[in-house]
Design an enzyme around this catalytic site. Structure first.
Site, short mmCIF file in Angstrom:
data_model
loop_
_atom_site.label_atom_id
_atom_site.label_comp_id
_atom_site.label_asym_id
_atom_site.label_seq_id
_atom_site.Cartn_x
_atom_site.Cartn_y
_atom_site.Cartn_z
N ILE A 1 0.84 -1.19 0.00
CA ILE A 1 0.00 0.00 0.00
C ILE A 1 0.88 1.25 0.00
O ILE A 1 1.71 1.44 0.88
CB ILE A 1 -0.95 0.02 1.22
CG1 ILE A 1 -1.75 -1.27 1.28
CG2 ILE A 1 -1.88 1.23 1.12
CD1 ILE A 1 -2.53 -1.60 0.03
N LYS A 2 0.68 2.09 -1.01
CA LYS A 2 1.47 3.30 -1.18
C LYS A 2 0.70 4.48 -0.60
O LYS A 2 -0.42 4.79 -1.03
CB LYS A 2 1.76 3.51 -2.66
CG LYS A 2 2.88 4.48 -2.98
CD LYS A 2 3.15 4.44 -4.48
CE LYS A 2 4.30 5.37 -4.88
NZ LYS A 2 4.48 5.38 -6.34
N LEU A 3 1.32 5.14 0.38
CA LEU A 3 0.66 6.19 1.15
C LEU A 3 1.51 7.46 1.16
O LEU A 3 2.73 7.38 1.25
CB LEU A 3 0.43 5.74 2.59
CG LEU A 3 -0.47 4.50 2.76
CD1 LEU A 3 -0.09 3.74 4.01
CD2 LEU A 3 -1.92 4.93 2.79
#
Length: 218
Positions: free
Chosen positions: A86-88
């Site tokens: 997950i890219k945050l």
């Protein structure tokens, strides 16, 4: 150093995978839009296709800017495939979301990192990767590679396991410089990766060997 390809183009991903050096993929909304991918269902299907091509981590970026939206979108993306990371964004809500997913054992990539302080907060929250943007810093007359080196040194000093993923790589020299700076990963366009193969003496040597081989054939 690991090599990720920074694209949503399936053809380029397949080419990099066939080369035998690909360790993962990073994407973002801009790269998805470039490939004409629109709509939630199409985006998710595209991520699943990418995961079927590569063996390593695939960074899937959330679109929301508020914490609750990040969690909802992140959980949906994580459910698509075990390889999804997950890219945050490195914002207050983004760091909170990094902590949330890290506690659940979900890999995260904290992106849009431009200072060592941002990288430190992401590491403390449990990020799997932090992504300093080398090229974008160079664009404003700052030193992107120097930031990569600074983050690497701080993580090594304090023993953080978070990997430094050099992003916004514009050309082959960026890859070499980030490698020397100690980056764990570089995410690059395919052209920059292939550029590592280029050298006039290699080309000349191949020409000579081919010519000599023809002589041996008589």
């Amino acid at each position: 150093m690991k090599f990720f390809i920074d694209t949503a183009n399936l053809g380029q991903i397949k080419e990099a995978q066939a080369l035998g050096v690909l360790d993962g993929v990073t994407t973002n909304p801009s790269l998805m839009a470039k490939e004409g991918i629109k709509g939630d269902a199409a985006i998710k299907a595209h991520y699943q296709q990418i995961c079927e091509i590569v063996d390593g981590d695939v960074s899937a970026e959330v679109f929301g800017t508020e914490y609750d939206d990040m969690i909802r979108q992140g959980e949906e993306l994580a459910a698509l495939h075990p390889q999804i990371t997950i890219k945050l964004p490195c914002t207050k809500d983004g760091i909170r979301a990094v902590k949330y997913f890290s506690e659940k054992g979900v890999k995260t990539n904290c992106t849009l990192v431009f200072t060592v302080g941002q990288a430190l907060l992401a590491a403390k929250a449990g990020a799997t990767y932090v992504s300093p943007f080398v090229g974008r810093l160079d664009d404003i007359s700052s030193d992107g590679v120097a930031l990569v080196k600074e983050i690497v040194d701080v993580f090594n000093y304090y023993g953080y396991q978070t990997q430094v993923l050099a992003a916004s790589i514009r050309h082959t020299q960026h890859i070499i410089d980030c490698m020397k700076a100690g980056a764990d990963v570089a995410t690059c366009p395919l052209k920059a990766i292939l550029g590592l193969l280029n050298h006039p003496l290699t080309d000349k040597g191949v020409e000579i060997f081919v010519a000599d081989a023809k002589k041996m054939e008589g």
